[in-house]
Design a protein around this motif. Structure first.
Motif, PDB file in Angstrom:
ATOM      1  N   THR A  76       0.824  -1.208   0.000  1.00 51.24           N
ATOM      2  CA  THR A  76       0.000   0.000   0.000  1.00 51.24           C
ATOM      3  C   THR A  76       0.858   1.258   0.000  1.00 51.24           C
ATOM      4  O   THR A  76       0.372   2.332  -0.343  1.00 51.24           O
ATOM      5  CB  THR A  76      -0.921   0.019   1.228  1.00 51.24           C
ATOM      6  OG1 THR A  76      -0.126  -0.084   2.426  1.00 51.24           O
ATOM      7  CG2 THR A  76      -1.906  -1.141   1.180  1.00 51.24           C
ATOM      8  N   LYS A  77       2.118   1.138   0.335  1.00 50.90           N
ATOM      9  CA  LYS A  77       3.027   2.294   0.366  1.00 50.90           C
ATOM     10  C   LYS A  77       3.902   2.393  -0.869  1.00 50.90           C
ATOM     11  O   LYS A  77       4.170   3.495  -1.359  1.00 50.90           O
ATOM     12  CB  LYS A  77       3.906   2.233   1.622  1.00 50.90           C
ATOM     13  CG  LYS A  77       3.152   2.413   2.929  1.00 50.90           C
ATOM     14  CD  LYS A  77       4.106   2.431   4.108  1.00 50.90           C
ATOM     15  CE  LYS A  77       3.358   2.689   5.416  1.00 50.90           C
ATOM     16  NZ  LYS A  77       4.277   2.720   6.580  1.00 50.90           N
ATOM     17  N   ASP A  78       4.373   1.263  -1.396  1.00 46.64           N
ATOM     18  CA  ASP A  78       5.374   1.255  -2.460  1.00 46.64           C
ATOM     19  C   ASP A  78       4.734   0.956  -3.810  1.00 46.64           C
ATOM     20  O   ASP A  78       4.227  -0.152  -4.038  1.00 46.64           O
ATOM     21  CB  ASP A  78       6.448   0.208  -2.172  1.00 46.64           C
ATOM     22  CG  ASP A  78       7.165   0.481  -0.856  1.00 46.64           C
ATOM     23  OD1 ASP A  78       7.799   1.529  -0.744  1.00 46.64           O
ATOM     24  OD2 ASP A  78       7.073  -0.376   0.047  1.00 46.64           O
ATOM     25  N   ALA A  79       4.779   1.942  -4.708  1.00 49.72           N
ATOM     26  CA  ALA A  79       4.173   1.784  -6.035  1.00 49.72           C
ATOM     27  C   ALA A  79       4.959   2.599  -7.053  1.00 49.72           C
ATOM     28  O   ALA A  79       5.722   3.507  -6.700  1.00 49.72           O
ATOM     29  CB  ALA A  79       2.709   2.220  -6.014  1.00 49.72           C
TER      30      ALA A  79
ATOM     31  N   LEU B  24       9.665   6.972 -15.368  1.00 49.69           N
ATOM     32  CA  LEU B  24       9.189   6.229 -14.203  1.00 49.69           C
ATOM     33  C   LEU B  24       9.207   7.121 -12.977  1.00 49.69           C
ATOM     34  O   LEU B  24      10.146   7.898 -12.767  1.00 49.69           O
ATOM     35  CB  LEU B  24      10.083   5.007 -13.970  1.00 49.69           C
ATOM     36  CG  LEU B  24       9.641   4.017 -12.900  1.00 49.69           C
ATOM     37  CD1 LEU B  24       8.340   3.334 -13.299  1.00 49.69           C
ATOM     38  CD2 LEU B  24      10.733   2.975 -12.657  1.00 49.69           C
ATOM     39  N   MET B  25       8.154   7.014 -12.162  1.00 59.58           N
ATOM     40  CA  MET B  25       8.111   7.694 -10.872  1.00 59.58           C
ATOM     41  C   MET B  25       7.658   6.705  -9.817  1.00 59.58           C
ATOM     42  O   MET B  25       7.032   5.683 -10.129  1.00 59.58           O
ATOM     43  CB  MET B  25       7.187   8.912 -10.929  1.00 59.58           C
ATOM     44  CG  MET B  25       5.763   8.622 -11.333  1.00 59.58           C
ATOM     45  SD  MET B  25       4.769  10.137 -11.510  1.00 59.58           S
ATOM     46  CE  MET B  25       5.447  10.792 -13.035  1.00 59.58           C
ATOM     47  N   ALA B  26       7.994   6.982  -8.555  1.00 59.10           N
ATOM     48  CA  ALA B  26       7.687   6.050  -7.480  1.00 59.10           C
ATOM     49  C   ALA B  26       7.175   6.796  -6.259  1.00 59.10           C
ATOM     50  O   ALA B  26       7.450   7.987  -6.061  1.00 59.10           O
ATOM     51  CB  ALA B  26       8.929   5.247  -7.108  1.00 59.10           C
ATOM     52  N   THR B  27       6.413   6.074  -5.445  1.00 54.17           N
ATOM     53  CA  THR B  27       5.957   6.596  -4.156  1.00 54.17           C
ATOM     54  C   THR B  27       6.348   5.612  -3.069  1.00 54.17           C
ATOM     55  O   THR B  27       6.356   4.399  -3.281  1.00 54.17           O
ATOM     56  CB  THR B  27       4.435   6.822  -4.133  1.00 54.17           C
ATOM     57  OG1 THR B  27       4.044   7.334  -2.852  1.00 54.17           O
ATOM     58  CG2 THR B  27       3.667   5.540  -4.406  1.00 54.17           C
ATOM     59  N   ARG B  28       6.655   6.132  -1.896  1.00 54.11           N
ATOM     60  CA  ARG B  28       6.968   5.302  -0.735  1.00 54.11           C
ATOM     61  C   ARG B  28       6.004   5.564   0.411  1.00 54.11           C
ATOM     62  O   ARG B  28       6.185   5.048   1.506  1.00 54.11           O
ATOM     63  CB  ARG B  28       8.414   5.560  -0.271  1.00 54.11           C
ATOM     64  CG  ARG B  28       9.462   5.170  -1.300  1.00 54.11           C
ATOM     65  CD  ARG B  28       9.533   3.664  -1.483  1.00 54.11           C
ATOM     66  NE  ARG B  28      10.439   3.264  -2.553  1.00 54.11           N
ATOM     67  CZ  ARG B  28      10.063   2.943  -3.773  1.00 54.11           C
ATOM     68  NH1 ARG B  28       8.785   2.973  -4.105  1.00 54.11           N
ATOM     69  NH2 ARG B  28      10.932   2.571  -4.684  1.00 54.11           N
ATOM     70  N   ASP B  29       4.968   6.374   0.147  1.00 54.69           N
ATOM     71  CA  ASP B  29       3.998   6.689   1.196  1.00 54.69           C
ATOM     72  C   ASP B  29       2.563   6.578   0.693  1.00 54.69           C
ATOM     73  O   ASP B  29       1.700   7.360   1.051  1.00 54.69           O
ATOM     74  CB  ASP B  29       4.263   8.081   1.765  1.00 54.69           C
ATOM     75  CG  ASP B  29       4.163   9.186   0.717  1.00 54.69           C
ATOM     76  OD1 ASP B  29       3.818   8.876  -0.446  1.00 54.69           O
ATOM     77  OD2 ASP B  29       4.427  10.347   1.059  1.00 54.69           O
ATOM     78  N   GLY B  30       2.334   5.574  -0.159  1.00 55.63           N
ATOM     79  CA  GLY B  30       0.976   5.322  -0.615  1.00 55.63           C
ATOM     80  C   GLY B  30       0.427   6.334  -1.582  1.00 55.63           C
ATOM     81  O   GLY B  30      -0.799   6.483  -1.688  1.00 55.63           O
ATOM     82  N   GLY B  31       1.285   7.023  -2.321  1.00 53.89           N
ATOM     83  CA  GLY B  31       0.833   7.944  -3.348  1.00 53.89           C
ATOM     84  C   GLY B  31       0.642   9.371  -2.897  1.00 53.89           C
ATOM     85  O   GLY B  31       0.208  10.223  -3.686  1.00 53.89           O
ATOM     86  N   ARG B  32       0.954   9.675  -1.653  1.00 53.03           N
ATOM     87  CA  ARG B  32       0.829  11.062  -1.198  1.00 53.03           C
ATOM     88  C   ARG B  32       1.927  11.934  -1.789  1.00 53.03           C
ATOM     89  O   ARG B  32       1.728  13.118  -2.022  1.00 53.03           O
ATOM     90  CB  ARG B  32       0.850  11.113   0.324  1.00 53.03           C
ATOM     91  CG  ARG B  32      -0.403  10.492   0.965  1.00 53.03           C
ATOM     92  CD  ARG B  32      -0.302  10.458   2.478  1.00 53.03           C
ATOM     93  NE  ARG B  32      -1.532   9.949   3.072  1.00 53.03           N
ATOM     94  CZ  ARG B  32      -1.821   8.667   3.191  1.00 53.03           C
ATOM     95  NH1 ARG B  32      -0.964   7.746   2.739  1.00 53.03           N
ATOM     96  NH2 ARG B  32      -2.949   8.270   3.745  1.00 53.03           N
TER      97      ARG B  32
END
Length: 279
Positions: free
Chosen positions: A97-100, A115-123
């Motif tokens: 739920t955090k890493d996408a 490419l972009m990434a999130t480590r806090d669920g997309g916030r």
């Protein structure tokens, strides 16, 4: 296996999108792309909505549910949300739920993808750079380990190129490239014949299920993260299952695995018979 509740999540997602408020800023019907389950009740989804006139920008969203699809949160990266031919969401990948990850770029063939990434669920989203190919099929096993698999089909040849990342998609290393009519492949690469369904089960172990036009399609395994591949020993078709009229038996799915167990579906063409092989 972790994806055993995919059908449940998919049903919940499609049933409640309108009621949950996802896509409420636009009118019309939303298309739901492939869901990425990341737990019994959690999944990421890509949504898109064609414009009323059929041209111009169209609405798109990246959404996350943590309650089995009853409610969805808009987690679309900044700058996206209005898809165009020049820039739109290409793919969504996730491991929790955090890493996408989200890849984006132009819709025209050969358009570069970033490419972009999130480590806090997309916030919050961080740009990672350009993918090694516009045709990457992304798979991540963790916040750091992932692959970009490229299948280039031409004249009955399916050249598979595999890139590997160990830092969450910031950098990519070429692991293997199938031979083509124009260039030799790397040592130990997958053969060019037949289409392939490539998946990885651990940071080092992966599988390539072939789809060939005749006979029983082969299955390959790697134990070095995709650098070299060896053909697996596969048991013969059981009694009562047979090939007829030169039609093939093909692997119908990617290999699914959990721990030391693995399973893959096979379709015996002609008689219309289906099997599941396991290891």
């Amino acid at each position: 296996m972790r994806r055993s509740r995919l059908s449940h999540v998919l049903f919940s997602a499609t049933a409640v999108l309108a009621a949950s408020g996802v896509g409420s800023a636009a009118t019309g019907s939303w298309g739901v792309g492939p869901l990425t389950p990341v737990g019994p009740d959690a999944a990421w989804a890509y949504l898109s909505q064609a414009s009323v006139t059929g041209d111009g920008p169209y609405a798109e969203e990246v959404a996350l549910t943590v309650d089995g699809g009853r409610s969805w949160a808009d987690r679309t990266p900044p700058g996206l949300g209005a898809g165009t031919m020049r820039r739109s969401v290409a793919q969504v990948a996730a491991v929790s739920t955090k890493d996408a990850w989200v890849s984006e770029g132009g819709l025209v063939d050969d358009s570069p993808k970033d490419l972009m990434a999130t480590r806090d669920g997309g916030r919050h989203w961080v740009a990672l750079g350009r993918l090694p190919s516009p045709y990457c099929s992304l798979q991540f096993l963790s916040a750091t380990v992932g692959w970009c698999t490229v299948s280039l089909e031409a004249m009955d040849v399916d050249s598979v190129i595999i890139y590997h990342s160990t830092d969450g998609g910031r950098h990519w290393q070429l692991e293997s490239r199938s031979p083509t009519l124009q260039a030799p492949g790397t040592a130990g690469s997958l053969p060019s014949a037949c289409d392939k369904l490539v998946s990885f089960s651990t940071p080092s172990v992966g599988w390539a299920a072939s789809v060939c036009a005749g006979g029983t399609s082969p299955l390959y395994e790697t134990t070095d993260a995709g650098r070299s591949w060896a053909r697996c020993r596969v048991g013969p078709l059981p009694a009562g299952y047979h090939l007829s009229g030169g039609l093939p038996a093909v692997w119908a799915t990617e290999v699914g695995s959990g721990g030391r167990l693995g399973a893959v579906g096979m379709s015996v063409e002609g008689p219309g018979q289906s099997l599941v092989y396991r290891t």
